[in-house]
Design an enzyme around this catalytic site. Sequence first.
Site, PDB file in Angstrom:
ATOM      1  N   GLU A  64       0.850  -1.203   0.000  1.00  0.00           N
ATOM      2  CA  GLU A  64       0.000   0.000   0.000  1.00  0.00           C
ATOM      3  C   GLU A  64       0.882   1.248   0.000  1.00  0.00           C
ATOM      4  O   GLU A  64       2.017   1.226   0.506  1.00  0.00           O
ATOM      5  CB  GLU A  64      -0.916  -0.072   1.247  1.00  0.00           C
ATOM      6  N   ASP A  65       0.354   2.317  -0.565  1.00  0.00           N
ATOM      7  CA  ASP A  65       1.099   3.573  -0.585  1.00  0.00           C
ATOM      8  C   ASP A  65       0.926   4.342   0.723  1.00  0.00           C
ATOM      9  O   ASP A  65       1.872   4.896   1.268  1.00  0.00           O
ATOM     10  CB  ASP A  65       0.674   4.441  -1.780  1.00  0.00           C
TER      11      ASP A  65
ATOM     12  N   ARG B 266       1.303  12.468  -9.480  1.00  0.00           N
ATOM     13  CA  ARG B 266       1.782  11.105  -9.232  1.00  0.00           C
ATOM     14  C   ARG B 266       3.243  10.924  -9.626  1.00  0.00           C
ATOM     15  O   ARG B 266       3.959  10.120  -9.066  1.00  0.00           O
ATOM     16  CB  ARG B 266       0.985  10.094 -10.062  1.00  0.00           C
TER      17      ARG B 266
ATOM     18  N   ASP C  20      -4.478   5.843   5.825  1.00  0.00           N
ATOM     19  CA  ASP C  20      -4.992   7.123   6.335  1.00  0.00           C
ATOM     20  C   ASP C  20      -6.022   6.815   7.425  1.00  0.00           C
ATOM     21  O   ASP C  20      -5.646   6.502   8.553  1.00  0.00           O
ATOM     22  CB  ASP C  20      -5.558   7.885   5.129  1.00  0.00           C
TER      23      ASP C  20
ATOM     24  N   PHE D 136      -2.131  16.373   3.334  1.00  0.00           N
ATOM     25  CA  PHE D 136      -2.393  15.598   2.133  1.00  0.00           C
ATOM     26  C   PHE D 136      -1.093  15.430   1.357  1.00  0.00           C
ATOM     27  O   PHE D 136      -0.419  16.413   1.039  1.00  0.00           O
ATOM     28  CB  PHE D 136      -3.462  16.259   1.266  1.00  0.00           C
TER      29      PHE D 136
HETATM   30  P1  IMP Z   1      -8.033   5.343   3.955  1.00  0.00           P
HETATM   31  O1  IMP Z   1      -9.144   4.416   3.592  1.00  0.00           O
HETATM   32  O2  IMP Z   1      -8.579   6.622   4.556  1.00  0.00           O
HETATM   33  O3  IMP Z   1      -6.968   4.727   4.829  1.00  0.00           O
HETATM   34  O4  IMP Z   1      -7.384   5.824   2.613  1.00  0.00           O
HETATM   35  C1  IMP Z   1      -6.524   5.061   1.865  1.00  0.00           C
HETATM   36  C2  IMP Z   1      -6.446   5.546   0.446  1.00  0.00           C
HETATM   37  O5  IMP Z   1      -6.791   6.947   0.327  1.00  0.00           O
HETATM   38  C3  IMP Z   1      -5.022   5.468  -0.046  1.00  0.00           C
HETATM   39  O6  IMP Z   1      -4.783   4.221  -0.651  1.00  0.00           O
HETATM   40  C4  IMP Z   1      -4.933   6.616  -1.017  1.00  0.00           C
HETATM   41  O7  IMP Z   1      -5.397   6.211  -2.284  1.00  0.00           O
HETATM   42  C5  IMP Z   1      -5.885   7.651  -0.461  1.00  0.00           C
HETATM   43  N1  IMP Z   1      -5.198   8.657   0.378  1.00  0.00           N
HETATM   44  C6  IMP Z   1      -5.279   8.820   1.717  1.00  0.00           C
HETATM   45  N2  IMP Z   1      -4.515   9.837   2.135  1.00  0.00           N
HETATM   46  C7  IMP Z   1      -3.923  10.330   1.034  1.00  0.00           C
HETATM   47  C8  IMP Z   1      -2.975  11.401   0.812  1.00  0.00           C
HETATM   48  O8  IMP Z   1      -2.515  12.103   1.725  1.00  0.00           O
HETATM   49  N3  IMP Z   1      -2.600  11.572  -0.471  1.00  0.00           N
HETATM   50  C9  IMP Z   1      -3.053  10.822  -1.517  1.00  0.00           C
HETATM   51  N4  IMP Z   1      -3.923   9.831  -1.351  1.00  0.00           N
HETATM   52  C10 IMP Z   1      -4.359   9.582  -0.088  1.00  0.00           C
END
Ligand code: IMP
Length: 177
Positions: free
Chosen positions: A99-100, A165, A103, A152
């Site tokens: 995973e990147d 990206r 959040d 962000f």
């Molecule tokens: P979560 O479900 O809130 O944990 O979000 C996960 C997904 O949201 C990641 O795989 C990203 O695609 C996107 N995401 C969350 N935070 C960021 C950020 O700071 N920058 C870019 N994408 C984000």
Amino acid sequence: MSSQPKPQILFSRKEIEDTINKLATKINNDYRGKHPILIGILKGSFMFMADLIRHLDFPLEVEFIRVSSYGRSWQSAGKIKVVQGLRSPIKGRDILVIEDIVDTGLTISFLMGYLRKKKVASLKLCSLTDKPSRRQVPITIDYLGLTAPNRFLVGYGLDWDEKFRQLPDICVLENEE
Ligand code: IMP
């Protein structure tokens, strides 16, 4: 015309490279003698996946999965679903999810549950970045790279509305609202 936010480096390409080296050392240790499937979560993890696997010295397979994700919104859309599934069976296999960013944790929590139901032999998570202050559900990250503040992030695969990206560093956006 609305002004585009300007990216400022938070984690440099050198920090990212060092982080990937450290992660690869641990992963190589843990997966020695195994033949796992690495599942990258599209789209954000493609760059990290490409750089990480070049440092891995055990046999592995690469798969990608895509879940519904953020659009222009800065918040998780709430409802998550798989929009592009796996091409090969994973039952009985060792799985390492790449995973990147974690959040709120909602996306990865959903995905780990989805994969666990497929009766895999083992399931672990490697994330390049983490924003722990935003967490809504508990998540165990087996291999974590960089801990980020509540900003962000863009670059190194991460996008804002499909932009940024291709940046080689991980950046925060100026004029963030
Ligand atoms: P979560 O479900 O809130 O944990 O979000 C996960 C997904 O949201 C990641 O795989 C990203 O695609 C996107 N995401 C969350 N935070 C960021 C950020 O700071 N920058 C870019 N994408 C984000």
